[in-house]
Design a protein around this motif. Structure first.
Motif, PDB file in Angstrom:
ATOM      1  N   GLY A   1      -6.085  -8.080  -9.644  1.00 30.65           N
ATOM      2  CA  GLY A   1      -6.470  -8.286 -11.030  1.00 30.65           C
ATOM      3  C   GLY A   1      -6.287  -6.993 -11.806  1.00 30.65           C
ATOM      4  N   LYS A   2      -7.329  -6.560 -12.484  1.00 29.29           N
ATOM      5  CA  LYS A   2      -7.239  -5.334 -13.291  1.00 29.29           C
ATOM      6  C   LYS A   2      -7.626  -4.088 -12.507  1.00 29.29           C
ATOM      7  CE  LYS A   2      -8.117  -7.617 -17.675  1.00 29.29           C
ATOM      8  NZ  LYS A   2      -9.067  -7.855 -18.763  1.00 29.29           N
ATOM      9  N   ARG A   3      -7.913  -4.276 -11.249  1.00 27.05           N
ATOM     10  CA  ARG A   3      -8.385  -3.141 -10.437  1.00 27.05           C
ATOM     11  C   ARG A   3      -7.224  -2.515  -9.672  1.00 27.05           C
ATOM     12  NH1 ARG A   3     -11.990  -3.622  -5.102  1.00 27.05           N
ATOM     13  NH2 ARG A   3     -12.220  -1.396  -4.763  1.00 27.05           N
ATOM     14  N   LEU A   4      -7.103  -1.196  -9.769  1.00 24.65           N
ATOM     15  CA  LEU A   4      -6.118  -0.463  -8.977  1.00 24.65           C
ATOM     16  C   LEU A   4      -6.717  -0.235  -7.590  1.00 24.65           C
ATOM     17  CD1 LEU A   4      -3.428   1.172  -8.868  1.00 24.65           C
ATOM     18  CD2 LEU A   4      -4.742   3.157  -9.590  1.00 24.65           C
ATOM     19  N   VAL A   5      -6.078  -0.811  -6.561  1.00 27.15           N
ATOM     20  CA  VAL A   5      -6.682  -0.760  -5.216  1.00 27.15           C
ATOM     21  C   VAL A   5      -5.810  -0.019  -4.206  1.00 27.15           C
ATOM     22  CG1 VAL A   5      -8.071  -2.835  -5.542  1.00 27.15           C
ATOM     23  CG2 VAL A   5      -5.755  -3.043  -4.606  1.00 27.15           C
ATOM     24  N   GLY A   6      -4.633   0.428  -4.632  1.00 20.78           N
ATOM     25  CA  GLY A   6      -3.793   1.180  -3.694  1.00 20.78           C
ATOM     26  C   GLY A   6      -2.739   1.959  -4.440  1.00 20.78           C
ATOM     27  N   PHE A   7      -2.222   2.976  -3.757  1.00 19.72           N
ATOM     28  CA  PHE A   7      -1.255   3.857  -4.402  1.00 19.72           C
ATOM     29  C   PHE A   7      -0.467   4.610  -3.334  1.00 19.72           C
ATOM     30  CE2 PHE A   7      -0.071   8.006  -6.186  1.00 19.72           C
ATOM     31  CZ  PHE A   7       0.605   7.590  -7.324  1.00 19.72           C
ATOM     32  N   GLY A   8       0.726   5.007  -3.688  1.00 23.49           N
ATOM     33  CA  GLY A   8       1.515   5.912  -2.851  1.00 23.49           C
ATOM     34  C   GLY A   8       2.710   6.403  -3.644  1.00 23.49           C
ATOM     35  N   ARG A   9       3.230   7.556  -3.263  1.00 23.82           N
ATOM     36  CA  ARG A   9       4.399   8.090  -3.966  1.00 23.82           C
ATOM     37  C   ARG A   9       5.251   8.893  -3.002  1.00 23.82           C
ATOM     38  NH1 ARG A   9       3.908  13.487  -5.941  1.00 23.82           N
ATOM     39  NH2 ARG A   9       2.029  14.429  -5.105  1.00 23.82           N
ATOM     40  N   ALA A  10       6.491   9.164  -3.420  1.00 18.74           N
ATOM     41  CA  ALA A  10       7.403   9.943  -2.585  1.00 18.74           C
ATOM     42  C   ALA A  10       8.248  10.840  -3.464  1.00 18.74           C
ATOM     43  CB  ALA A  10       8.307   9.000  -1.790  1.00 18.74           C
ATOM     44  N   THR A  11       8.605  11.996  -2.911  1.00 16.92           N
ATOM     45  CA  THR A  11       9.612  12.841  -3.529  1.00 16.92           C
ATOM     46  C   THR A  11      10.820  12.850  -2.588  1.00 16.92           C
ATOM     47  OG1 THR A  11       8.581  14.780  -2.495  1.00 16.92           O
ATOM     48  CG2 THR A  11       7.989  14.321  -4.768  1.00 16.92           C
TER      49      THR A  11
END
Ligand SMILES: CC(C)(COP(=O)(O)OP(=O)(O)OC[C@H]1O[C@@H](n2cnc3c(N)ncnc32)[C@H](O)[C@@H]1OP(=O)(O)O)[C@@H](O)C(=O)NCCC(=O)NCCS
Length: 151
Positions: free
Chosen positions: A69-79
């Motif tokens: 829904g409107k909740r941010l529950v996960g994240f990840g990033r890469a260079t």
């Protein structure tokens, strides 16, 4: 219950960075939510200001966020340099949703991102989650050593 949505952002995540966009490009105060997610669940990334978050997003070649829904529950990033080396950073899932496969989805999405998919070696640093990464093919890097210049 709202379905889980995975968002693969453009390199540098400009929509998230400047307008706080979430799924379907809807303004979702995503930068504030990212700050809170990292503050709560990523001990190495606590206390990042908006300006610092914008900088690390702008320097990222792949960015993935997970929403319920409107909740941010996960994240990840890469260079990544696009062919030789890539590094994964800030992979995190909200505490109450850990253990349900979301971390694996974030990781797989990052590994299949255009900036990462063809790269010879993908690196990451982890303190407590080596078991999670080894399930997806990562190995300890012996005889290499991690070195750091602390500032
Ligand atoms: C590490 C993290 C991203 C994993 O996300 P998750 O959604 O909980 O993991 P998943 O449910 O996708 O787990 C996939 C598999 O890895 C295993 N796993 C998850 N975390 C693990 C850990 N810390 N150690 C060993 N195995 C782990 C799960 O049991 C699961 O195995 P299964 O497929 O046999 O059931 C999440 O627990 C987290 O955000 N932790 C706090 C922040 C953190 O430490 N991030 C890593 C920074 S390097």
């Amino acid at each position: 219950m709202a379905p889980i949505r995975l968002v693969h952002h453009a390199p540098g995540a400009p929509g998230l960075r400047f307008f706080g966009l979430g799924p379907n490009f809807i303004p979702s105060r995503a930068l504030l939510k990212l700050q809170r997610l990292l503050d709560r669940h990523a001990f190495w990334a606590r206390g990042r200001s908006f300006e610092q978050l914008r900088r690390l997003l702008s320097g990222s070649d792949a960015v993935v966020s997970v929403w319920r829904g409107k909740r941010l529950v996960g994240f990840g990033r890469a260079t990544s340099d696009g062919f030789s080396r890539a590094v994964l950073w800030d992979i995190v899932v909200a505490g109450d949703l850990q253990g349900h496969g979301l971390g694996r989805r974030v990781l797989e999405e990052l590994l299949h991102a255009p900036a990462v998919i063809g790269v010879e070696r993908v690196y990451l640093m982890t303190t407590n989650s080596a078991g999670f990464y080894s399930q997806l093919g990562f190995q300890t890097a012996e005889p290499q050593q991690l070195m750091v210049l602390r500032r």
